[in-house]
Write a protein that holds these residues in place. Structure first.
Motif, short mmCIF file in Angstrom:
data_model
loop_
_atom_site.label_atom_id
_atom_site.label_comp_id
_atom_site.label_asym_id
_atom_site.label_seq_id
_atom_site.Cartn_x
_atom_site.Cartn_y
_atom_site.Cartn_z
N ALA A 252 11.92 29.52 -40.02
CA ALA A 252 12.28 28.88 -38.51
C ALA A 252 11.10 28.28 -38.05
O ALA A 252 9.97 28.58 -38.26
N SER A 253 11.27 27.31 -36.95
CA SER A 253 10.35 26.65 -36.38
C SER A 253 9.99 27.50 -35.38
O SER A 253 10.73 28.59 -34.73
N ASP A 254 8.78 27.21 -34.34
CA ASP A 254 8.42 28.13 -33.27
C ASP A 254 9.63 28.05 -31.97
O ASP A 254 9.77 28.98 -31.57
N ALA A 255 10.16 26.84 -32.15
CA ALA A 255 11.16 26.64 -31.04
C ALA A 255 12.32 27.45 -31.36
O ALA A 255 12.95 28.14 -30.43
N GLN A 256 12.79 27.38 -32.73
CA GLN A 256 13.95 28.40 -33.03
C GLN A 256 13.67 29.76 -32.94
O GLN A 256 14.51 30.62 -32.08
N ARG A 257 12.48 30.51 -33.09
CA ARG A 257 12.15 31.64 -33.04
C ARG A 257 12.09 32.09 -31.50
O ARG A 257 12.55 32.96 -31.23
N ALA A 258 11.74 31.21 -30.69
CA ALA A 258 11.57 31.40 -29.10
C ALA A 258 12.96 31.61 -28.61
O ALA A 258 13.30 32.49 -27.95
N TYR A 347 22.02 26.97 -26.48
CA TYR A 347 22.47 26.03 -27.05
C TYR A 347 21.95 24.67 -26.70
O TYR A 347 21.79 24.20 -25.68
N TYR A 348 20.87 23.98 -27.84
CA TYR A 348 20.25 23.03 -27.61
C TYR A 348 20.23 21.93 -28.71
O TYR A 348 19.64 22.23 -29.71
N PRO A 349 21.12 21.03 -28.63
CA PRO A 349 21.12 19.85 -29.76
C PRO A 349 19.69 19.76 -30.13
O PRO A 349 18.78 19.44 -29.17
N GLY A 350 19.34 19.74 -31.52
CA GLY A 350 18.04 19.18 -31.83
C GLY A 350 17.49 20.32 -32.22
O GLY A 350 16.65 20.35 -33.13
N VAL A 351 17.37 21.52 -31.35
CA VAL A 351 16.76 22.72 -31.72
C VAL A 351 17.76 23.47 -32.58
O VAL A 351 17.67 24.14 -33.79
N GLY A 352 19.17 23.75 -31.94
CA GLY A 352 19.99 24.44 -32.72
C GLY A 352 20.55 25.61 -31.48
O GLY A 352 20.17 25.63 -30.30
N ALA A 353 21.39 26.50 -31.84
CA ALA A 353 21.90 27.62 -30.88
C ALA A 353 21.88 28.68 -31.77
O ALA A 353 21.76 29.04 -32.99
N CYS A 354 21.96 29.86 -30.61
CA CYS A 354 21.90 31.30 -31.15
C CYS A 354 22.91 31.88 -30.16
O CYS A 354 22.83 31.61 -28.94
N ARG A 355 23.63 32.87 -30.77
CA ARG A 355 24.46 33.67 -29.89
C ARG A 355 24.36 35.10 -30.47
O ARG A 355 24.49 35.12 -31.99
N ILE A 356 24.24 36.12 -29.74
CA ILE A 356 24.33 37.62 -30.61
C ILE A 356 25.08 38.21 -29.81
O ILE A 356 25.24 38.42 -28.51
N GLU A 357 26.19 38.84 -30.53
CA GLU A 357 27.09 39.43 -29.76
C GLU A 357 27.55 41.16 -30.39
O GLU A 357 27.81 41.15 -31.47
N ASP A 358 27.52 41.98 -29.28
CA ASP A 358 27.86 43.27 -29.76
C ASP A 358 28.97 43.68 -28.93
O ASP A 358 29.52 43.09 -28.08
N VAL A 359 29.53 44.87 -29.09
CA VAL A 359 30.53 45.44 -28.38
C VAL A 359 30.43 46.75 -27.75
O VAL A 359 29.79 47.63 -28.71
N VAL A 360 30.46 47.04 -26.73
CA VAL A 360 30.37 48.59 -26.12
C VAL A 360 31.60 49.18 -25.20
O VAL A 360 32.13 48.39 -24.70
#
Lengths: 379, 379
Positions: A252-258, A347-360
């Motif tokens: 991962a790049s620093d940007a992706q990690r952040a 969601y940032y084109p160029g860096v990529g996207a991240c979503r984390i989903e759980d259920v409670v």
């Protein structure tokens, strides 16, 4: 003092399209059918095709044969092709009940025709069955089972990604280029083996994932964030799981990690705020605040939105999306027993996207987790 | 002379529940959204979650951002939580179009609210898009692709049944008892591999199959008729296949053989009658007549119906059940280009049940077969 008496509920739907119909009758019926409540009992009007099965296996107290009412309707209106409005009118007369409460998604065609036949149909100003939002222990267990299927899907993806080799701009697994389609197939088979159907599964990498509802296609690239969102329906209960993880094979790049760290921090902040009597909008704003503090801006660009531009969570049960909502657009007071997803994303084109989903499940204290899969994402 | 001008179409639906919405926009949208036609152009109002993807990949000429109208609605009605009715009202004003035609399954809640805001919504008296019934060559090919997936499912079942050993009242395959669940899993994996999702698959043996919508569970027994009904949805097109075969592993009785032969004879009689301008009821009556001649009685018993008590066929496309119908209950004139199933069946607890289903496109001559799998059934 008792509240004003509501008219009894009336449905006309198939159970694949209407979770209310499945909730009410606890039996799957693939074609639309009439169902109603009356003095605490549940009634269904079904064709010979369904009659025996519905009588044997459903929660309906009384199952009426559609053919009998069609025959009566042809006698009464010899110049019409009888449909559900005519049947409903005859059923209502037989049971001396002229007034019903129907759901928001009741079909407009039947609404107009039944009213023209003199029935008084009132559209519910909210859920037809408000209790559906509050999950019993058995219903929470059924949702947990759905999430176990989602987790099997993540395990299948992780196994393939870890076993894959990086060559240039591609990943190879057993000699084949790893693609979104390939990973979705592995997920769907894992769910099937566990008794669930995963439709519309999302495996989207890189800029594809920047459209949150893009399902993904083509090769998965090394060093790119890959969103995997799995919301299977368990066949024997009809309840869903709904979980998302974001993976990266390579470095991962620093940007992706952040980005990933911010999303997980936002999720934890939202989870801390998710409890009975909280406003869903306030839960959502915890995520907004985490992103703001870390400098992740949300805005509309010429190509679409970037940042965090969806709600933080939604109710989950017989439908993938149901009340309550946790979003900046609506006020919704959370109730003990509700089951919600908690799923911030960036969601940032160029860096990529991240979503984390759980259920409670919402309680008066810390929410009860109904989903489990680890949060390692880079390998 | 042109006919009376119909108001333009309006939809509010998600594409998983509304084939009309998928037909109109040719893009999958998992949450309900507004879509309408105006002067030959197609409009959609979608959230940021969908905006980029819908603009890039759909048949919509104009994609409007939901958030802009929600903002306007909050300004105009500061004391309401704005919903689709308020958005629709603002969109209608912006485009100076106050009158729309909505489908039969348009949601009743939105119908009432939009009318209260002054919109004139007329419920279509039949399909919203009558052309949806007539399949283009590309659509017929997509249905054929769905049926190829069904056929892969039959091949998987047949392979397992042929390779299974009969021991007492059970079939064994690779040391395991053969069950409905086991065979459904094989079917669903075969469909997934081919890019389709097979939900609600039916593999029902013996008396279970006498309920036409019973999906089947538990061990498959030797010497019993097993109905296998597979109606997968091809993911990349949204079109369905729908085929049924009836198998028997072991040795059939004379009664079972007479049953299967009658069903196939009825299917062939119906296929000969299926052509443009025929009435679907007459096609259905060909089956009724074959069964009558062979002494198969249809009647209602205390436990439910026996004999032939469902329609002979239904339209197939983006929905599994759509117009036209070929049944004793309705009149329907078949049109060239329609695609229908032809699926007579007989159901007698004690003997078992048989249904054989194929799919054809209606022409002015002999119908064009869109499904293919052999009719050997006993092995």
């Amino acid at each position: 003092m008792p509240g004003p008496q509501l008219p009894p509920p009336l449905l006309y739907a198939d159970t694949a399209r209407s979770p209310d119909a499945l909730y009410f009758g606890r039996v799957e019926v693939p074609d639309p059918f009439l169902a109603f409540g009356l003095r605490g009992r549940r009634y269904a009007v079904v064709s010979a095709l369904e009659f025996g099965r519905v009588r044997r296996t459903s929660a309906f107290d009384v199952v009426l044969p559609l053919e009998r009412f069609l025959k009566l309707a042809r006698e009464r209106w010899p110049r019409r092709t009888p449909g559900p409005a005519e049947v409903l009118s005859l059923v209502a007369r037989e049971y001396r009940q002229n007034r019903f409460r129907v759901p928001l998604d009741f079909p407009a065609g039947l609404l107009d025709k039944a009213r023209a036949l003199g029935l008084r149909l009132e559209v519910a100003d909210g859920p037809l069955f408000p209790d559906r939002e509050i999950k019993t222990p058995a219903e929470a267990a059924a949702i947990r089972e759905g999430n176990r299927c989602s987790a099997l899907g993540f395990a299948a993806v992780e196994r393939i990604l870890r076993a894959s080799r990086i060559r240039g701009n591609r990943l190879y697994h057993r000699g084949r280029v790893v693609t979104s389609e390939h990973l979705k197939f592995a997920i769907e088979v894992a769910c099937l083996e566990a008794g669930a159907i995963s439709s519309h599964t999302i495996v989207a990498g890189g800029d594809q994932a920047c459209d949150p509802h893009e399902r993904g296609s083509g090769p998965i690239r090394p060093h790119e964030l890959v969103i995997v969102d799995i919301f299977p329906r368990v066949s024997h209960t009809g309840f869903h799981g709904d979980m998302t993880r974001t993976f990266l094979r390579g470095r991962a790049s620093d940007a992706q990690r952040a980005l990933v760290e911010a999303v997980r921090a936002a999720q934890l902040a939202a989870l801390r705020a998710t409890r009975a009597n909280a406003n869903g909008r306030d839960v959502h704003n915890r995520c907004v605040e985490v992103f703001r503090q870390r400098g992740f801006e949300t805005k509309v660009t010429a190509r679409g939105s970037v940042g965090f531009f969806h709600g933080t969570g939604h109710g989950l049960g017989l439908a993938v999306h149901e009340p309550p909502r946790m979003s900046g657009l609506v006020d919704y007071t959370l109730k003990a027993g509700s089951v919600v997803t908690v799923e911030p994303g960036l969601y940032y084109p160029g860096v990529g996207a991240c979503r984390i989903e759980d259920v409670v499940q919402v309680t008066t204290g810390a929410p009860r987790m109904l989903s489990r899969y680890h949060y390692h994402w880079e390998f």
